[in-house]
Design a protein around this motif. Structure first.
Motif, PDB file in Angstrom:
ATOM      1  N   ILE A  76      -5.373   5.985   1.234  1.00  0.00           N
ATOM      2  CA  ILE A  76      -4.720   4.692   1.031  1.00  0.00           C
ATOM      3  C   ILE A  76      -4.867   4.278  -0.429  1.00  0.00           C
TER       4      ILE A  76
ATOM      5  N   TYR B 282       0.836  -1.199   0.000  1.00  0.00           N
ATOM      6  CA  TYR B 282       0.000   0.000   0.000  1.00  0.00           C
ATOM      7  C   TYR B 282       0.871   1.249   0.000  1.00  0.00           C
TER       8      TYR B 282
ATOM      9  N   ILE C  34       0.434   5.060   1.249  1.00  0.00           N
ATOM     10  CA  ILE C  34      -0.462   5.908   2.028  1.00  0.00           C
ATOM     11  C   ILE C  34       0.102   7.322   2.071  1.00  0.00           C
TER      12      ILE C  34
ATOM     13  N   VAL D 251      -2.633   2.746  10.412  1.00  0.00           N
ATOM     14  CA  VAL D 251      -2.149   4.093  10.066  1.00  0.00           C
ATOM     15  C   VAL D 251      -2.721   5.126  11.042  1.00  0.00           C
TER      16      VAL D 251
ATOM     17  N   VAL E 282      -5.057  -2.040   7.602  1.00  0.00           N
ATOM     18  CA  VAL E 282      -4.181  -0.918   7.233  1.00  0.00           C
ATOM     19  C   VAL E 282      -4.697   0.397   7.796  1.00  0.00           C
ATOM     20  N   GLU E 283      -5.995   0.654   7.630  1.00  0.00           N
ATOM     21  CA  GLU E 283      -6.533   1.941   8.056  1.00  0.00           C
ATOM     22  C   GLU E 283      -6.356   2.146   9.564  1.00  0.00           C
TER      23      GLU E 283
ATOM     24  N   GLU F 201      -3.708   1.200  -3.193  1.00  0.00           N
ATOM     25  CA  GLU F 201      -3.049  -0.085  -3.366  1.00  0.00           C
ATOM     26  C   GLU F 201      -1.962   0.084  -4.420  1.00  0.00           C
TER      27      GLU F 201
END
Lengths: 84, 84
Positions: free
Chosen positions: A78, A2, A4, A58, A54-55, A80
Motif C-alpha cells: 500500500i 492510495y 495498492i 484489500v 484499507v488493508e 499513499e
C-alpha cells in the motif's frame, strides 16, 4: 488516495504451463541460462478510504475476487498517493 | 543463481479493458472506493550467469520476448538466490 499493488502468483505446487512455454522460448532464443519461469499478475488499484481500513478491505477483495485461494497466493503493498 | 522479477505493465495511454472489468466487479461487490484498476504481469525468472551480464541479458529478453515495447513498459529487480 492510495495506490495498492497486488501480486498474484501461482502456488509453488501448481504447474505453470505458460511459464514453461516462455522458459522454452527463451532457451530457444539462446538464453540457455534461464532455468525456470513463473508468471503471475500484478494489479494496481487506485482507491480512496480510511487508512485503518484499507488493508482489511484489500484483503477481502483478494479473497473474494482478485485471487483464487485454491491455486494462487497473493501479497500487496500500500502506498499513499497524492490526490490529483 | 539469480531470481529476477520482471514487471510488465501497459503504458498509461493504453486502454486496459481487463482492468476496467475488474474495477467494475469490485464496485458491484460493494468496494465503491476503488477508482481504477490496471492489470499487468509479473514474471519470475530463475537463471544462472555472470553478475556483470545478467542485467543486460534480462533487458534483451524483455525487448525481444517478454514485453511488447509498443504498448508495454517493463522494469525488473535482480536478487541473488542461493543455489539449491
Amino acid at each position: 488516495m492510495y495506490e495498492i499493488q497486488v501480486f498474484v502468483t501461482l502456488k509453488e505446487a501448481v504447474l505453470d504451463p505458460q511459464g514453461k512455454a516462455v522458459n522454452h522460448s527463451l532457451n530457444q532464443l539462446g538464453y540457455s541460462e534461464v532455468e525456470d519461469v513463473r508468471i503471475g499478475k500484478v494489479l494496481t488499484l487506485t482507491m480512496n478510504g480510511e487508512k485503518e481500513t484499507v488493508e482489511a478491505r484489500v484483503t477481502e477483495m483478494c479473497d473474494k475476487l482478485l485471487a483464487n485461494p485454491v491455486i494462487e497466493d497473493y501479497r500487496f503493498e500500500i502506498k499513499e498517493a497524492l490526490a490529483q
